[in-house]
Design an enzyme around this catalytic site. Structure first.
Site, mmCIF file in Angstrom:
data_model
loop_
_atom_site.group_PDB
_atom_site.id
_atom_site.type_symbol
_atom_site.label_atom_id
_atom_site.label_comp_id
_atom_site.label_asym_id
_atom_site.label_seq_id
_atom_site.Cartn_x
_atom_site.Cartn_y
_atom_site.Cartn_z
ATOM 1 N N HIS A 90 -10.881 2.313 -7.783
ATOM 2 C CA HIS A 90 -9.500 2.252 -8.268
ATOM 3 C C HIS A 90 -9.465 2.369 -9.784
ATOM 4 O O HIS A 90 -9.959 1.509 -10.503
ATOM 5 C CB HIS A 90 -8.871 0.922 -7.843
ATOM 6 N N GLY A 91 -8.890 3.454 -10.288
ATOM 7 C CA GLY A 91 -8.727 3.626 -11.724
ATOM 8 C C GLY A 91 -7.588 2.784 -12.267
ATOM 9 O O GLY A 91 -6.862 2.120 -11.515
#
Length: 315
Positions: A90-91
């Site tokens: 997850h950025g």
């Protein structure tokens, strides 16, 4: 006046792209409401009735992805024809995941359901968009129903915590989350690892996080603002599926994990990870980490990621 102008300019530079993305998301929901009203649609948001408007949405985001990030998607052949669970890093802003959803729908006409944090469903004015794009809560029952109906289901075990507090070292922050592995075992479906190169170079969080970390842990709400939006190169890699196998032993599973360059022997692994849920979860984490190690310069480098965006020799 000069100081004020410089301050405003800095704010615009740091936040204009993230704010633009938010604007486009709300604009999309507004247009969906108009479409629903004009066509008097009352069908389930997941039904095929919405496919034409899904294609329009996907086309818009795919054009945005091509222009701004030169987006590439690799490894689609690794996706199963039937149900499965996609697990990804997850950025700071999961815009890369939105690109993936759009291109998957355009290429394969497949809708991948997305498990989202509970706070997403509290955001005002996005109910229809969440429904049409297949965003669901992470409850076990809903995930099992989706898999039973043949959908791909995606989840980021690190979730908001990983988005807020991971950095250019690309550290996975999954904690003890193993629910996705339990769901995969119950549904008897494979897990597919996925990772987007340079996602942290595109969008980042501020370094000073102690206060925001305490605030998040007490409220479970993301108060830390992301910044950036530089047109760095994005490449999403879909890894080989980790199959469900009811007959596999701990030693055999350990050998599979070891083949991904994990420095543990099969015997050591078997002694400490006997439960199938823990085995499946650990193997998945190793697979995602292997994708990061293979495709990402660590620590991440913004200038290198920008140069890759305009490097025509590398495809």
């Amino acid at each position: 006046l000069i100081i004020a102008s410089l301050t405003i300019s800095a704010i615009l530079v740091f936040f204009i792209v993230p704010l633009t993305i938010v604007f486009f998301i709300y604009l999309t929901n507004f247009l969906l409401l108009i479409y629903q009203r004009n066509n008097e649609l009352k069908a389930d948001p997941l039904s095929d009735v919405w496919n034409s408007v899904r294609k329009t949405i996907a086309s818009f985001w795919d054009i945005y992805a091509r222009i701004w990030h030169g987006y590439e998607l690799h490894g689609v052949k690794n996706l199963p024809e039937g149900p499965g669970i996609l697990v990804y890093y997850h950025g700071a802003i999961p815009i890369d995941y939105l690109y993936f959803l759009s291109r998957l729908f355009l290429w394969k006409k497949r809708l991948c359901l997305s498990v989202a944090d509970h706070f997403v469903f509290r955001l005002p004015g996005l109910k229809l968009l969440l429904g049409v794009t297949g965003v669901i809560p992470g409850r076990r029952e809903e995930c099992l129903v989706a898999l039973k109906n043949g959908y791909l289901v995606s989840i980021s075990p690190g979730g908001v915590r990983e988005a807020l507090f991971s950095d250019e070292s690309y550290q996975l922050m999954w904690g003890n989350r193993k629910g996705f592995a339990q769901v995969a075992l119950e549904a008897k479906v494979p897990i597919i690892p996925m990772y987007t190169q340079n996602v942290r170079e595109g969008y980042r969080m501020f370094k000073e996080r102690r206060f925001f970390r305490q605030l998040y842990e007490s409220t479970r709400l993301p108060f830390t603002p992301p910044y950036g939006g530089l047109p760095v190169k994005f490449r999403t890699y879909i890894g080989k599926p980790i199959p469900y196998d009811p007959n596999i032993t701990a030693e055999e599973l350990a050998e599979k994990v070891s083949s991904l360059s994990l420095q543990y022997s099969a015997m050591y692994f078997a002694l400490y990870y006997r439960c199938s849920k823990f085995l499946f979860s650990f193997q998945t984490k190793t697979a995602v980490q292997a994708l990061i190690s293979k495709h990402q310069t660590i620590p991440g480098n913004i200038w290198k990621a920008l140069l890759e965006r305009f490097d025509k020799r590398r495809k």
